[in-house]
Enzyme design. Structure first.
Site, mmCIF file in Angstrom:
data_model
loop_
_atom_site.group_PDB
_atom_site.id
_atom_site.type_symbol
_atom_site.label_atom_id
_atom_site.label_comp_id
_atom_site.label_asym_id
_atom_site.label_seq_id
_atom_site.Cartn_x
_atom_site.Cartn_y
_atom_site.Cartn_z
ATOM 1 N N ASP A 1 0.791 -1.196 0.003
ATOM 2 C CA ASP A 1 0.049 0.231 -0.033
ATOM 3 C C ASP A 1 0.869 1.361 -0.198
ATOM 4 O OD1 ASP A 1 -2.173 1.425 -0.131
ATOM 5 O OD2 ASP A 1 -3.100 0.346 1.673
HETATM 6 C C1 BGC Z 1 -4.927 3.310 0.296
HETATM 7 C C2 BGC Z 1 -5.156 2.131 -0.977
HETATM 8 C C3 BGC Z 1 -5.122 2.697 -2.154
HETATM 9 C C4 BGC Z 1 -3.660 3.408 -2.322
HETATM 10 C C5 BGC Z 1 -3.449 4.113 -3.646
HETATM 11 C C6 BGC Z 1 -3.919 4.027 0.036
HETATM 12 O O1 BGC Z 1 -3.694 5.290 0.835
HETATM 13 O O2 BGC Z 1 -4.712 2.534 1.392
HETATM 14 O O3 BGC Z 1 -6.379 1.660 -0.708
HETATM 15 O O4 BGC Z 1 -5.310 1.803 -3.299
HETATM 16 O O5 BGC Z 1 -3.629 4.425 -1.436
HETATM 17 O O6 BGC Z 1 -4.310 5.302 -4.048
#
Ligand code: BGC
Length: 762
Positions: free
Chosen positions: A286
């Site tokens: 993530d």
């Molecule tokens: C979130 C994810 C997301 C990623 C990319 C993160 O802050 O937890 O769910 O896919 O950002 O945008």
């Protein structure tokens, strides 16, 4: 309304859909990649493991943007959140024309519940229990996103959660592993289509692996700690279902699992995901997941990057830990070259499977972007799905459906608020094109009805809190007026009307990422508005916008009609009006329990009995498992939802009360539409395993059917049950069933069921 009966043979649902299953590597692909990798330098291999943000890219300036240099040098394998076919084409051109080996990039985005045509938030979608429609929503999302240049989406989010303090409940399918697993499968199928090589298939990414929905105290990014038996039985099934459905990638969660953050957790990423479940795709962190391992206390950037790679992470989202430290880590012996090669191979495989080596511009057809996005057909489907996801929580004296004619007051801060219709993660939405509740109601009633409106109160009284939730271009549109004046104005309007529609609840970003709440009641100022409206003596219909279960004991006691509308997407206003005026008879059922207060959390229907369960009919007895100050019961249980008609369940019959071995038995119930309106009912099957080698839940969902019934009609509804449906992970984490007595329950929600027993021997 469409006539449908969606029938699931419970056991079939467990089976893997072979056309999507994780496939054994294709020899041609292997050969191609081996060949390519033989030409790659170590730096270029590491570059493939780097996922970069779109940064400063704007059309026309791509070549001079900061990341273009890195792309040319082979230091980037994938790009995140770049929107539009033309920009993506420009950036892809740099990769395939100006980098040494011309390796195409992956372009990913959070396409969570629709692209420009936005569908209800996933929690809302799940309340339709309609797997076909859910799959269709993902298919349309894929169609639109791929038409705009994207080949990869960070979805589905399948985290089971039983804690509505956690704002990200909005992104998942609620509390139940069985339903969550079916939805995970449908979404993967919808996104990926039947063949990656088509230009409208988008690679899905199941997230957040794992257990993110169980963060302590519902506080975002917090620690998670649970027994393995619970992980396997209650939290893992949706991730596994996505893997079984052939999901192409997975995302590590931010939280720790068993004392080690998921991003550095080899047991999770390699032993469970790859070895036990046979996952063949790639794993991405993530956002800044690797750099965050430093704060978790696992070491400095070189150390945590090496740990993440060794754990099984292939792609580093934004931290640049892989890019900047892995080469040195080979020299220091922290990792081996083959650790890097494994990751690089998996990223290249994804690109190969998507057909990007054959045609890197496969998704960059500007013509498609013009014709396939936000079409009237897509919006129509969004409207239909949205209407199926609404849940009627209360309807005293059949206030609903509303009649056309007379005067309707539409009051509240969410009445005419198109920027707050789509909810969290709607990055490609054009809010100005969303349909507000007021617009939907006006369109539904035409000229027959007088519509009055008033703001009534702000969403939040506290302007600091308000500024925290007004991010991402979704302001709450706060009014700078004293609360009393706003309420007085609303009351004046209400007095002139025959019925009041009160549009209250959360604004879009009160749920979603980093929107944990310690109090999940309606803000007090909104409750004051409701009280004032009730005092007018006019009937009040509360239209509730929210992205998580809320604590509504007061509202349930005092407001005569409550319609749960979540954030229903682009067509929200039209879909809500369809239900308010009876064009669509509501059939949605809750997929997460609505507690009485925060103190009851975690609260979920499939709880264990304890050694001191409550005595029947009481809610408090000393030395029993209960609270002094509140009953154990929620306000609304899992599976609950009303209709404009009523359904009666009777005569539950099992084909046998003595079953043996691998046989199929049937449970048949007589379902009657006992009201005066046609409607659909979601019939739910629950099973209790009475005696086990470990304790077993009081009931577990094992099947459901959405059945359309004409007014007055009675028909049998049958479920097939096999030993597959009795299986669980035991104390040794072996997945099997144990002989003995089982209670089979069928009903319209998890609380009101009728039951029968079967003794099943091996
Ligand atoms: C979130 C994810 C997301 C990623 C990319 C993160 O802050 O937890 O769910 O896919 O950002 O945008």
């Amino acid at each position: 309304m469409k006539i449908f009966t969606i029938l699931f043979s419970v056991s079939l649902l467990i089976q893997i859909n072979l056309s999507y299953a994780q496939k054994a590597p294709d020899p041609k692909m292997n050969q191609y990649i081996t060949n390519l990798m033989s030409k790659m330098t170590l730096n270029e291999k590491i570059g493939q493991l780097n996922l970069s943000g779109a940064g400063d890219i704007t059309t026309g300036q791509t070549k001079s943007s900061g990341i273009s240099k890195k792309i040319r040098e082979g230091n980037i394998g994938a790009i995140l959140n770049l929107k539009s076919a033309s920009k993506i084409r420009e950036v892809q051109k740099i990769a395939v024309e100006e980098s040494r080996l011309k390796i195409p990039l992956l372009f990913g985005m959070d396409v969570i519940h629709g692209y420009q045509t936005v569908f209800p938030i996933p929690l809302g979608l799940s309340c339709s229990w309609d797997l076909e429609l859910i799959e269709q929503s993902a298919r349309i999302a894929a169609q639109e996103a791929t038409a705009d240049g994207l080949c990869w989406t960070f979805a589905p989010m399948v985290d089971i959660s039983r804690d509505p303090r956690w704002g990200r409940m909005s992104e998942g399918s609620g509390e139940d592993p069985f339903l969550g697993a079916q939805i995970a499968k449908s979404m993967v199928k919808g996104f990926q289509g039947d063949d990656f090589r088509k230009n409208n298939s988008i690679m899905a990414c199941v997230k957040h692996f794992a257990l993110y929905g169980a963060v302590e105290a519902g506080r975002e990014y917090n620690t998670t700690d649970m027994s393995r038996i619970r992980m396997y039985n209650e939290y893992f099934p949706p991730y596994k279902a996505a893997v079984d459905a052939g999901v192409g990638s997975a995302m590590a969660s931010f939280n720790e699992v068993d004392g080690l953050p998921a991003t550095a957790n080899k047991w999770l990423m390699t032993d469970v995901l790859r070895k036990q479940w046979g996952f063949k795709g790639f794993v991405v962190t993530d956002y800044t997941g690797i750099a965050e391992l430093i704060e978790h206390g696992l070491g400095d950037l070189p150390e945590v990057s090496a740990q993440a790679l060794r754990a099984g992470i292939d792609l580093d989202m934004v931290s640049e830990g892989f890019l900047t430290t892995l080469k040195k880590s080979i020299e220091t012996g922290r990792i081996t070259k083959s650790d890097i090669e494994n990751g690089c191979r998996r990223i290249l495989e994804a690109k190969y499977k998507l057909g990007l080596f054959e045609n890197p511009f496969k998704y960059c057809d500007e013509n498609r972007a013009k014709t396939e996005i936000f079409t009237p057909e897509n919006r129509q489907v969004s409207r239909e799905i949205a209407s199926q996801s609404l849940v009627l929580l209360k309807n005293n004296n059949q206030i609903l459906p509303l009649k056309k004619g007379g005067t309707i007051a539409v009051i509240g801060p969410l009445a005419d608020n198109k920027f707050n219709m789509t909810g969290t993660w709607s990055v490609a939405a054009d809010f100005s094109k969303c349909v507000s509740l007021l617009a939907g109601i006006k369109a539904a009633v035409g000229n027959e009805t007088t519509i009055l409106t008033a703001w009534g109160t702000n969403i939040l009284n506290d302007s600091i809190l308000d500024s925290r939730v007004s991010v991402f271009g979704k302001p709450t549109f706060r009014k700078n007026m004293p609360q009393k004046e706003m309420i007085d104005e609303a009351v004046e309007v209400a007095k002139k009307s025959d019925v009041i529609v009160a549009a209250v609840g959360e604004c879009a970003e009160m749920s979603g990422e980093c929107s944990s709440r310690s109090d999940i009641a309606l803000p007090e100022n909104q409750r004051e508005l409701l009280k004032a409206l009730l005092e007018t003596g006019k009937p009040v219909v509360m239209v509730l916008f929210n992205g998580r279960p809320l604590a509504l004991p007061w509202e349930n006691e005092h407001i005569p009609a409550i319609l749960e509308v979540w954030f229903s997407g682009t067509e929200a206003g039209n879909a809500i009006a369809d239900v308010l005026f009876g064009k669509v008879n509501p059939s949605g059922k809750l997929t997460a329990t609505f507690p009485r207060n925060v103190g009851q959390i975690p609260i979920y229907y499939s709880s264990k009995n304890t050694g001191r369960p409550l005595l029947n009919g009481t809610w408090f007895t000393k030395f029993r498992s209960n609270y002094l100050d509140v009953s154990n019961e929620p306000v609304y249980p899992f599976g609950y939802g009303l209709s404009y008609t009523t359904f009666n369940y009777s005569d539950l019959k099992l084909s046998t009360s003595q079953a043996k071995g691998n046989q199929v038995i049937t449970a048949t119930v007589n379902l009657t539409n006992s009201g005066k309106t046609d409607g659909a009912e979601i019939v739910q099957l629950y099973i209790r395993d009475v005696v086990g080698s470990v304790t077993r839940p009081l009931k577990e969902l094992k099947g459901f059917q959405k059945v359309f019934m004409k007014a007055g009609e009675t028909k049998p509804v049958t479920f097939n049950i096999t030993p597959e449906d009795l299986k669980f992970y035991n104390g040794e984490l072996k997945y099997d069933w144990e002989p003995g007595e089982f209670v089979i329950m069928v009903g319209g929600n998890s609380k009101d069921v009728i039951s029968s027993k079967v003794n099943w021997q091996k």
